[in-house]
Enzyme design. Sequence first.
Site, PDB file in Angstrom:
ATOM      1  N   SER A   1       0.779  -1.187  -0.195  1.00 52.21           N
ATOM      2  CA  SER A   1       0.086  -0.019  -0.178  1.00 52.21           C
ATOM      3  C   SER A   1       1.097   1.343  -0.213  1.00 52.21           C
ATOM      4  CB  SER A   1      -1.131  -0.360   1.039  1.00 52.21           C
ATOM      5  OG  SER A   1      -1.699   1.440   2.029  1.00 52.21           O
TER       6      SER A   1
ATOM      7  N   TYR B   1      -1.739  -1.192  10.946  1.00 50.56           N
ATOM      8  CA  TYR B   1      -1.295  -1.389   9.145  1.00 50.56           C
ATOM      9  C   TYR B   1      -0.449  -1.150   8.419  1.00 50.56           C
ATOM     10  CZ  TYR B   1      -2.950  -2.012   4.248  1.00 50.56           C
ATOM     11  OH  TYR B   1      -3.490  -2.092   3.161  1.00 50.56           O
TER      12      TYR B   1
END
Length: 240
Positions: free
Chosen positions: A142, A164
């Site tokens: 990401s 995350y």
Amino acid sequence: MSETKTALVTGANKGIGHAIAAGLGALGYRVGVGARDRSRRETAVEKLRAAGVDAFGVPLDVTDEESVTTAATLINRLDVLVNNAGISGPFGPGWVQDPTTLDLDVVRTVVETNVIGVIRVTNTMLPLLRQSPSPRIVNISSSVASVTRQADPDIAIGPIMAAYSPSKSFLNAVTVQYARQFAGTKILINAACPGLVATDFTGFTGRTPEEGAATAIRLATLPDDGPTGGFFEDAGVIPW
């Protein structure tokens, strides 16, 4: 005539993973749909087959050693591994994971799936990949994994995700270590950022899963002289 190449996509029952499986299938790959839930896995396989993809289900929980080992026995050939399965962990108000109040068990759970799970699957599938004439590994990362971007107040956007985001930074670092280990071999490994994609992970905000899958599909089908150990999005290289 060359043999049909086989790909395994983890977490392929929905969202980006399903779109990657569909995209590789459209290119002629036989695609293993890795997923934990039997019903969702079978539904995804049926959907892919209806679209003309040579798909098959692979029961797979990336956090379970026995599950991953068993999955490897179901595949007699592997040319492409896409490590897509991942979790965000729970968020607080405003979709925030506050580092000052973060439950350490959340961090452990996220890292277990997003990092250790990738290592577990990759290492278990390596004997099959090494037999391929052009093995490719793609780790779905990401843009929030970019420490460069996250540390720049003029670039950093979106909520703070203290479990995350670092888990994906960890995954990127692991990807680089694999690339160093694979130097001089046929295996190319890279990290791909799909961007903000409209899935249940994002509250169905963003672009289509098919658009998000494009970079991963490109990296999964690189020529033999393609890059390795890189971090890419549609626009090109992402800074670490």
